[in-house]
Design an enzyme around this catalytic site. Structure first.
Site, short mmCIF file in Angstrom:
data_model
loop_
_atom_site.label_atom_id
_atom_site.label_comp_id
_atom_site.label_asym_id
_atom_site.label_seq_id
_atom_site.Cartn_x
_atom_site.Cartn_y
_atom_site.Cartn_z
N MET A 1 56.97 30.02 35.23
CA MET A 1 55.86 30.69 34.75
C MET A 1 55.61 30.63 33.45
O MET A 1 56.27 30.68 32.49
CB MET A 1 56.07 32.33 35.07
CG MET A 1 55.93 32.85 36.60
SD MET A 1 54.66 32.51 37.37
CE MET A 1 53.08 32.71 36.56
N GLY B 1 44.11 27.05 38.33
CA GLY B 1 43.54 28.23 39.03
C GLY B 1 42.07 28.07 38.21
O GLY B 1 41.28 27.40 38.87
N GLY C 1 50.41 37.77 37.39
CA GLY C 1 49.72 38.99 37.66
C GLY C 1 48.23 38.70 37.49
O GLY C 1 47.42 39.42 38.31
N PHE C 2 48.13 37.83 36.61
CA PHE C 2 46.67 37.53 36.28
C PHE C 2 46.28 36.13 36.33
O PHE C 2 47.20 35.14 35.68
CB PHE C 2 46.12 38.20 35.38
CG PHE C 2 46.22 39.72 35.32
CD1 PHE C 2 45.46 40.46 35.94
CD2 PHE C 2 47.43 40.22 34.87
CE1 PHE C 2 45.63 41.98 36.05
CE2 PHE C 2 47.50 41.73 34.97
CZ PHE C 2 46.62 42.36 35.73
N ASP D 1 53.11 27.11 36.38
CA ASP D 1 52.21 28.05 36.90
C ASP D 1 51.38 28.89 35.72
O ASP D 1 52.23 29.72 35.22
CB ASP D 1 52.41 28.68 38.03
CG ASP D 1 51.61 29.62 38.46
OD1 ASP D 1 50.24 29.52 38.44
OD2 ASP D 1 51.93 30.57 39.79
N HIS E 1 47.86 26.73 46.38
CA HIS E 1 48.70 27.74 45.96
C HIS E 1 48.05 29.08 46.37
O HIS E 1 46.86 29.13 46.06
CB HIS E 1 48.77 27.27 44.37
CG HIS E 1 49.73 28.29 43.84
ND1 HIS E 1 51.22 27.97 43.68
CD2 HIS E 1 49.74 29.39 43.07
CE1 HIS E 1 51.88 29.00 42.97
NE2 HIS E 1 50.96 29.75 42.74
N MET F 1 54.77 37.25 44.44
CA MET F 1 54.97 38.31 43.15
C MET F 1 55.10 39.66 43.89
O MET F 1 54.37 40.45 43.50
CB MET F 1 53.90 38.06 42.13
CG MET F 1 53.75 36.75 41.56
SD MET F 1 52.16 36.43 40.82
CE MET F 1 51.68 35.65 42.19
N SER G 1 45.17 27.06 42.51
CA SER G 1 45.30 28.37 42.73
C SER G 1 44.15 29.13 43.48
O SER G 1 43.08 29.22 42.69
CB SER G 1 45.92 29.08 41.82
OG SER G 1 45.98 30.63 42.03
N GLY H 1 43.73 33.13 34.70
CA GLY H 1 43.03 32.88 33.29
C GLY H 1 43.54 33.34 31.92
O GLY H 1 43.13 33.53 30.88
N ASP I 1 48.65 33.07 45.67
CA ASP I 1 49.24 34.07 44.93
C ASP I 1 49.18 35.22 45.59
O ASP I 1 47.91 35.87 45.74
CB ASP I 1 48.44 34.20 43.56
CG ASP I 1 48.73 33.08 42.86
OD1 ASP I 1 50.07 32.82 42.46
OD2 ASP I 1 47.93 32.36 42.09
N HIS J 1 53.29 32.02 46.66
CA HIS J 1 53.91 32.58 45.49
C HIS J 1 54.13 33.71 45.78
O HIS J 1 53.08 34.62 45.37
CB HIS J 1 53.22 32.03 43.94
CG HIS J 1 53.81 32.54 43.06
ND1 HIS J 1 53.01 32.19 41.77
CD2 HIS J 1 54.90 33.32 42.66
CE1 HIS J 1 53.90 32.86 40.70
NE2 HIS J 1 55.11 33.37 41.53
N MET K 1 50.30 39.40 45.46
CA MET K 1 50.71 40.38 44.30
C MET K 1 50.85 41.76 45.23
O MET K 1 50.06 42.09 45.90
CB MET K 1 49.91 40.45 43.51
CG MET K 1 49.51 39.07 42.83
SD MET K 1 48.47 39.11 41.20
CE MET K 1 48.40 37.55 40.67
N GLY L 1 47.75 28.95 33.11
CA GLY L 1 47.33 28.56 31.91
C GLY L 1 47.33 26.89 31.85
O GLY L 1 47.06 26.27 30.64
C1 DX5 Z 1 49.42 34.24 38.05
C2 DX5 Z 1 49.54 33.35 39.09
C3 DX5 Z 1 48.70 31.93 38.86
C4 DX5 Z 1 47.54 31.92 38.67
C5 DX5 Z 1 47.33 30.92 37.57
O1 DX5 Z 1 50.24 35.38 38.35
O2 DX5 Z 1 50.80 33.27 39.37
O3 DX5 Z 1 49.17 31.16 40.22
O4 DX5 Z 1 46.55 31.84 39.52
O5 DX5 Z 1 46.00 30.75 37.33
P1 DX5 Z 1 45.25 30.06 35.95
O6 DX5 Z 1 45.38 28.63 36.29
O7 DX5 Z 1 43.87 30.42 35.91
O8 DX5 Z 1 46.18 30.35 34.75
ZN ZN Z 2 51.14 31.46 41.13
#
Ligand code: DX5
Ligand code: ZN
Length: 214
Positions: free
Chosen positions: A136, A196, A141-142, A174, A32, A67, A7, A144, A34, A65, A36, A176
């Site tokens: 998910m 990510g 949204g974030f 997707d 990937h 969002m 990501s 890490g 993201d 993706h 938003m 963690g």
């Molecule tokens: C979260 C995103 C993910 C995010 C994953 O809203 O959809 O794709 O980038 O990031 P990590 O792998 O760091 O959890």
């Molecule tokens: Zn994503």
């Protein structure tokens, strides 16, 4: 062997060119992206001009993706920007079946993402129309965030549904994803892992992508 989709959200935004080169040279299968909108999720990431600028530099398919609320408004624009797969959120679509048809009519693969609170059963009636089911494993949204353990159960439920229907839907996870949980996610039935921070915060991102593939 799972497909790996790093990501870009976790990359250094001051040097996206090097992030894309790394993905090109790595064992990664997709990139990937993201997107938003600050409405569907409480964050804004990057949008169409960035995706268009990345496209000529990247040799891997774009796994976009969305969002965003009412994603149907932007499906055509992301297609033009270079998306190969477009994933919309179940929670953001009033007419999910229509939206899947819209994506596929452009020759793209169609994905549906479900938030942690959304049961797999919510998409059961359209599973044959879904190329990619994105489960998910954090709240979107974030990057890490901490992996939600209940995800294993949802992957198993989705695996059973897909196999029982004889569908070809891929299961993507997707949020963690780490080197530690990747083999467990695959064992539960996942086909695609998004990563990510595990990739872009690693001392050796290339090696980490290879290790995620197992
Ligand atoms: C979260 C995103 C993910 C995010 C994953 O809203 O959809 O794709 O980038 O990031 P990590 O792998 O760091 O959890
Ligand atoms: Zn994503």
């Amino acid at each position: 062997m799972p497909l790996i989709a790093p990501s870009l959200l976790a990359a250094n935004f001051l040097n996206l060119q090097s992030a894309v080169s790394l993905v090109n040279d790595s064992a990664a299968d997709w990139l990937h992206l993201d997107i938003m909108d600050g409405r569907f999720v409480p964050n804004i990431s990057f949008g169409l001009p960035v995706v268009s600028a990345l496209k000529p530099a990247c040799t891997k398919p774009f796994d976009v993706h969305l969002m965003i609320e009412e994603p149907e408004r932007f499906v055509s624009a992301f297609h033009q920007a270079g998306a190969d797969i477009i994933t919309v959120h179940y929670e953001a679509c009033r007419h999910l079946h229509r939206n899947l048809e819209q994506i596929k009519s452009l020759g793209l693969k169609a994905g549906v993402a479900i938030n942690p609170h959304t049961p797999v059963a919510a998409i059961a009636e359209v599973i044959e129309h879904i190329d990619l089911l994105l489960i998910m494993s954090v709240n979107p949204g974030f990057g890490g965030q901490k992996f939600i353990e209940h995800t294993y159960q949802k992957i198993s439920t989705a695996r059973q549904l897909i196999d029982a229907r004889g569908a070809t839907t891929l299961i993507e996870v997707d949020g963690g994803v780490t080197l530690a949980n990747a083999p467990l996610l695959i064992a539960a039935g996942a086909n695609v892992l998004v990563a990510g921070n595990t990739v872009f915060s690693a001392a050796n991102a290339m090696q980490t992508i290879a290790a995620l593939k197992g």
